[in-house]
Design an enzyme around this catalytic site. Sequence first.
Site, short mmCIF file in Angstrom:
data_model
loop_
_atom_site.label_atom_id
_atom_site.label_comp_id
_atom_site.label_asym_id
_atom_site.label_seq_id
_atom_site.Cartn_x
_atom_site.Cartn_y
_atom_site.Cartn_z
N LYS A 84 0.86 -1.19 0.00
CA LYS A 84 0.00 0.00 0.00
C LYS A 84 0.89 1.23 0.00
O LYS A 84 1.80 1.36 0.83
CB LYS A 84 -0.90 0.00 1.24
CG LYS A 84 -1.86 1.17 1.33
CD LYS A 84 -3.01 1.08 0.36
CE LYS A 84 -3.97 2.27 0.55
NZ LYS A 84 -5.09 2.24 -0.42
N GLY A 125 -6.80 6.59 -3.12
CA GLY A 125 -7.66 7.46 -3.91
C GLY A 125 -7.35 7.36 -5.39
O GLY A 125 -6.87 6.33 -5.88
#
Length: 239
Positions: free
Chosen positions: A37, A125
């Site tokens: 991530k 996002g």
Amino acid sequence: MSVLFISGIDTDIGKTYATGMIAKALMQHGVNVITQKLVQTGVARDLISGKIGIADDIITHRQLMGIPLQPCDIDNTTCPYRYEKPASPHLSAALANDILNTDVITSVTKILQADYEVVLLEGAGGLLVPITEQLLTLDYIAEQGYPLILVTSGRLGSINHTLLSLEAIKSRGLDVHSVIYNHIHDNAAQTDEQIAASTIKFLQNYLAEYHPTAHWLALPVQEDNGFSHTDFILPQNFV
């Protein structure tokens, strides 16, 4: 190709689900794969120790892959930057009085590459979300030259957001590896079967004309528990 970057046309589009399902499918093909991530915001802080926990999306990846948290998860190699405020990374870092250094992210990706054949790096996002005050997510991807997987849906407005994302990718000279359709919004407000079906047809035709080497994939429909009993089949030349 050892690093694939997974982004989406917006937040809450299903990047985490897509990343975990791709990882699971690659594992089923015998590929040694790990997920990473880029940065995680909205992470809970332990009330006793005061420490920020493991990235939520990494936990979800492992659940989808059907494996426990790995040592590289527990020591936060797979997500070194985690913030409490659920906001854009540049704001969350500022509120935590921290400076997000993308060199750290790059270095841990290289560490993971040494142990795994494929690293699936999930963004936060959309493509133009600021990581810092000076750097957008897409700027970082362009610096690294990672091929991009873009997650979209049939929600009203998705065609516009998808084409804008593809134009932004093209402007940086990056490769569109895949576009993944997520059924998550097929029954959302202001969306119906006709809109979803039309979105799929239009985007498939657009990819065939402007990004002919890109894969078009559709994620299995998620169950109420966030998982799917259907395997995600990848094309033979996916990696």
